[in-house]
Design an enzyme around this catalytic site. Structure first.
Site, PDB file in Angstrom:
ATOM      1  N   HIS A  42     -11.805  54.739  32.281  1.00 46.38           N
ATOM      2  CA  HIS A  42     -12.880  53.950  31.698  1.00 46.38           C
ATOM      3  C   HIS A  42     -13.953  54.890  31.186  1.00 46.38           C
ATOM      4  CE1 HIS A  42     -15.952  50.877  31.266  1.00 46.38           C
ATOM      5  NE2 HIS A  42     -14.973  50.011  31.286  1.00 46.38           N
ATOM      6  N   ASP A  70      -8.521  45.738  33.865  1.00 47.87           N
ATOM      7  CA  ASP A  70      -7.282  45.222  33.284  1.00 47.87           C
ATOM      8  C   ASP A  70      -6.037  45.526  34.102  1.00 47.87           C
ATOM      9  OD1 ASP A  70      -8.298  43.988  31.015  1.00 47.87           O
ATOM     10  OD2 ASP A  70      -8.596  45.924  30.055  1.00 47.87           O
ATOM     11  N   HIS A  73      -9.200  48.471  24.359  1.00 49.22           N
ATOM     12  CA  HIS A  73     -10.307  47.651  24.896  1.00 49.22           C
ATOM     13  C   HIS A  73      -9.673  46.451  25.590  1.00 49.22           C
ATOM     14  CE1 HIS A  73     -14.215  46.037  25.353  1.00 49.22           C
ATOM     15  NE2 HIS A  73     -14.464  45.596  24.132  1.00 49.22           N
TER      16      HIS A  73
HETATM   17  N1  ACO Z   1      -3.735  57.642  31.148  1.00 49.07           N
HETATM   18  C1  ACO Z   1      -3.578  58.989  31.052  1.00 49.07           C
HETATM   19  N2  ACO Z   1      -4.567  59.834  30.751  1.00 49.07           N
HETATM   20  C2  ACO Z   1      -5.775  59.307  30.514  1.00 49.07           C
HETATM   21  C3  ACO Z   1      -6.017  57.919  30.596  1.00 49.07           C
HETATM   22  C4  ACO Z   1      -4.944  57.075  30.933  1.00 49.07           C
HETATM   23  N3  ACO Z   1      -5.100  55.756  31.024  1.00 49.07           N
HETATM   24  N4  ACO Z   1      -7.311  57.688  30.315  1.00 49.07           N
HETATM   25  C5  ACO Z   1      -7.861  58.873  30.054  1.00 49.07           C
HETATM   26  N5  ACO Z   1      -6.928  59.867  30.182  1.00 49.07           N
HETATM   27  C6  ACO Z   1      -7.154  61.300  30.039  1.00 49.07           C
HETATM   28  C7  ACO Z   1      -7.286  61.692  28.576  1.00 49.07           C
HETATM   29  O1  ACO Z   1      -6.029  62.044  28.023  1.00 49.07           O
HETATM   30  C8  ACO Z   1      -8.228  62.862  28.664  1.00 49.07           C
HETATM   31  O2  ACO Z   1      -7.497  63.977  29.140  1.00 49.07           O
HETATM   32  P1  ACO Z   1      -7.818  65.454  28.583  1.00 49.07           P
HETATM   33  O3  ACO Z   1      -9.201  65.743  29.039  1.00 49.07           O
HETATM   34  O4  ACO Z   1      -6.762  66.299  29.184  1.00 49.07           O
HETATM   35  O5  ACO Z   1      -7.715  65.347  27.081  1.00 49.07           O
HETATM   36  C9  ACO Z   1      -9.179  62.467  29.780  1.00 49.07           C
HETATM   37  O6  ACO Z   1      -8.421  61.591  30.623  1.00 49.07           O
HETATM   38  C10 ACO Z   1     -10.446  61.769  29.297  1.00 49.07           C
HETATM   39  O7  ACO Z   1     -10.047  60.617  28.563  1.00 49.07           O
HETATM   40  P2  ACO Z   1     -10.749  60.102  27.230  1.00 49.07           P
HETATM   41  O8  ACO Z   1      -9.702  59.445  26.376  1.00 49.07           O
HETATM   42  O9  ACO Z   1     -11.565  61.218  26.619  1.00 49.07           O
HETATM   43  O10 ACO Z   1     -11.741  59.043  27.826  1.00 49.07           O
HETATM   44  P3  ACO Z   1     -12.526  57.931  27.008  1.00 49.07           P
HETATM   45  O11 ACO Z   1     -13.759  57.656  27.757  1.00 49.07           O
HETATM   46  O12 ACO Z   1     -12.666  58.293  25.557  1.00 49.07           O
HETATM   47  O13 ACO Z   1     -11.516  56.691  27.040  1.00 49.07           O
HETATM   48  C11 ACO Z   1     -10.364  54.755  27.786  1.00 49.07           C
HETATM   49  C12 ACO Z   1     -11.609  55.649  27.942  1.00 49.07           C
HETATM   50  C13 ACO Z   1     -10.186  54.386  26.274  1.00 49.07           C
HETATM   51  C14 ACO Z   1     -10.575  53.476  28.553  1.00 49.07           C
HETATM   52  C15 ACO Z   1      -9.139  55.529  28.292  1.00 49.07           C
HETATM   53  O14 ACO Z   1      -9.302  55.841  29.662  1.00 49.07           O
HETATM   54  C16 ACO Z   1      -7.826  54.757  28.091  1.00 49.07           C
HETATM   55  O15 ACO Z   1      -7.234  54.842  27.004  1.00 49.07           O
HETATM   56  N6  ACO Z   1      -7.361  53.977  29.119  1.00 49.07           N
HETATM   57  C17 ACO Z   1      -6.165  53.194  28.982  1.00 49.07           C
HETATM   58  C18 ACO Z   1      -6.488  51.921  28.226  1.00 49.07           C
HETATM   59  C19 ACO Z   1      -7.274  50.953  29.089  1.00 49.07           C
HETATM   60  O16 ACO Z   1      -6.939  50.678  30.231  1.00 49.07           O
HETATM   61  N7  ACO Z   1      -8.341  50.380  28.472  1.00 49.07           N
HETATM   62  C20 ACO Z   1      -9.155  49.368  29.133  1.00 49.07           C
HETATM   63  C21 ACO Z   1     -10.543  49.885  29.390  1.00 49.07           C
HETATM   64  S1  ACO Z   1     -11.486  48.652  30.225  1.00 49.07           S
HETATM   65  C22 ACO Z   1     -11.887  47.550  29.028  1.00 49.07           C
HETATM   66  O17 ACO Z   1     -12.023  47.826  27.864  1.00 49.07           O
HETATM   67  C23 ACO Z   1     -12.094  46.208  29.427  1.00 49.07           C
END
Ligand code: ACO
Length: 426
Positions: free
Chosen positions: A305, A361, A266
């Protein structure tokens, strides 16, 4: 005529018609769908990926179109024309203030920036290497002991008082936590300065009589605060609402929100982005790093996201603010690494297929670093910006007659009813 959803339960052959309102059915309506003697049907939704927890008129997001609006005003217009305190007023009270309302609001906030001296001593009690988010969370929570009347959450005047106090004191708490880590004396608020200029002064002032931050840097930080001010039912806001639903005081509820924001998935992501950029170090290392992400060894922090499946509109504004800040501070060499990462990721099948774009971010850490903040402070800045949003959401919750104490169901997967075994027989 109301829209309805017809459901046939193949276990019993019975048919049900459920009303559809605002694109949702009420989960409680599913309870009537039952097999004799068993509990009614429920939904299973870990991470709340398809469950609305409230009605809200504060923030609108269209994740596919990349739209973000506070009380109907597009984020781009607010970032360009508004100040952070004006946006805070808008989030809390639903309308942009008149000049007189704004002047009163700014006055009220300015005159509540000081902390009780005991709170200063409380912060002094932390270890020299304490994370500022931990200090912020604990000191916001401690505020509830200084203002026990905050527990009267049903009293609107009382709520306004606590909201004013918390928005006013957040920069002071954040700055004291920063100075503590630096081993520098705490700087008291200067009521002649604006909200953000005062914050910078409390962070960076040394022996000069008045600290005057470069106006362009003040403006960039204002924009960052505005962009972070609310984001509907995200993880930390859900934490604030969940704790608030038990009628806890707002300091306790916001402390819970700060705890959630601390997490690297987050608000902690901006700190993680900068560490990642430093680790990559050079543009010619980017391609290898991207391969590591695709192999599942790495995560591209600052990308992806839950809601935005398009470019995060806040990331666009921040990218532009980067230019303004770097004009004053000189270009952060990690900008090139970030740009190369973005370029490669946006063309790569892995990211395109999963609709992974830069989020808020991705670039904010570069600005924060240029403003001389250490990475541990990044999430503190996010928390200061998010405070009016948390409080607007908390107020809405408290006034919402439909809300109840947050208490999800579970699917129990453990063993049932066993005989206790004495310790010598195990
Ligand atoms: N890098 C690589 N792969 C990713 C990323 C990433 N940053 N984000 C998502 N994916 C992939 C996942 O591995 C998944 O792949 P799969 O379908 O092969 O398993 C797919 O994309 C879907 O991702 P989920 O994790 O299911 O998406 P979710 O909606 O649960 O998570 C999140 C969203 C937590 C923001 C995620 O994208 C992430 O971890 N991002 C990196 C951390 C980040 O930047 N967080 C800030 C968010 S903005 C905020 O809170 C202010």
């Amino acid at each position: 005529m109301t829209d309805t959803l017809s459901i046939r339960d193949n276990r019993t052959g019975k048919e049900y018609k459920l009303p559809i309102t605002d694109g949702t059915i009420r989960a409680a309506d599913l309870q009537q769908i039952a097999v004799d003697g068993e509990p009614g049907l429920a939904t299973y939704d870990p991470g709340f990926v398809n469950t609305a927890s409230c009605r809200s008129s504060i923030t609108f997001i269209d994740g596919d179109a990349g739209i973000l609006e506070y009380r109907g005003y597009p984020i781009e217009q607010l970032a360009e024309h508004s100040s952070f305190l004006e946006v805070s007023y808008l989030l809390l009270y639903g309308e942009l203030p008149t000049q007189e309302q704004l002047d009163n609001w700014v006055h009220e906030i300015t005159y509540h920036t000081f902390l009780h001296e005991n709170l200063k001593q409380f912060i002094q009690g932390f270890r020299y290497d304490a994370h500022p988010m931990g200090m912020l969370m604990a000191s916001v929570s401690a505020l509830s002991t200084f203002y026990p009347d905050a527990r009267e959450v049903k009293d609107p005047e009382n709520r306004t008082m606590q909201i004013t106090r918390l928005i006013a004191k957040m920069p002071t708490l954040g700055a004291f936590a920063f100075r503590h880590v630096q081993g520098r004396p705490y700087v008291y608020p200067d009521n002649r300065l604006s909200y953000t200029a005062n914050f910078l002064a409390m962070l960076f002032k040394m022996s000069e009589p008045t600290y005057e931050a470069d106006e362009r840097l003040v403006q960039a930080l204002e924009i960052l605060f505005i962009l972070h001010a609310d984001h509907e039912q995200n993880c930390s806001t859900n934490a604030v609402r969940s704790v608030g639903s038990a009628e806890a005081d707002p300091y306790s509820a916001v402390a819970a929100g700060i705890g959630a924001l601390f997490g690297p998935l987050h608000g902690g992501a901006n700190e993680a982005v900068l560490r990642m950029l430093k680790r990559i170090g050079r543009t010619d290392h980017v391609a290898d790093f991207i391969e590591g992400v695709k192999d599942g060894q790495e995560r591209l922090m600052g990308f992806g996201h839950r809601v935005y499946k398009n470019y995060d509109p806040r990331a666009k504004i921040i990218k532009k603010a980067c230019d303004d800040v770097f004009e004053v501070t000189g270009v952060n060499p990690l900008l090139k690494v970030a740009q190369e990462l973005e370029k490669i990721a946006l063309q790569d099948e892995y990211f395109v297929k999963r609709k992974l774009y830069p989020n808020v971010d991705f670039y904010s850490g570069l600005i924060y670093e240029a403003l001389q903040f250490p990475p541990e402070m990044f999430t503190v800045l996010f928390a200061i910006g998010r405070t009016p949003g948390w409080l607007a959401q908390w107020s809405e919750l408290v006034e919402d007659k439909e809300q109840k104490i947050a208490r999800p169901k579970q699917i129990y997967t453990g063993i049932r009813t066993r005989e206790f075994v004495p310790i010598d027989q195990r």
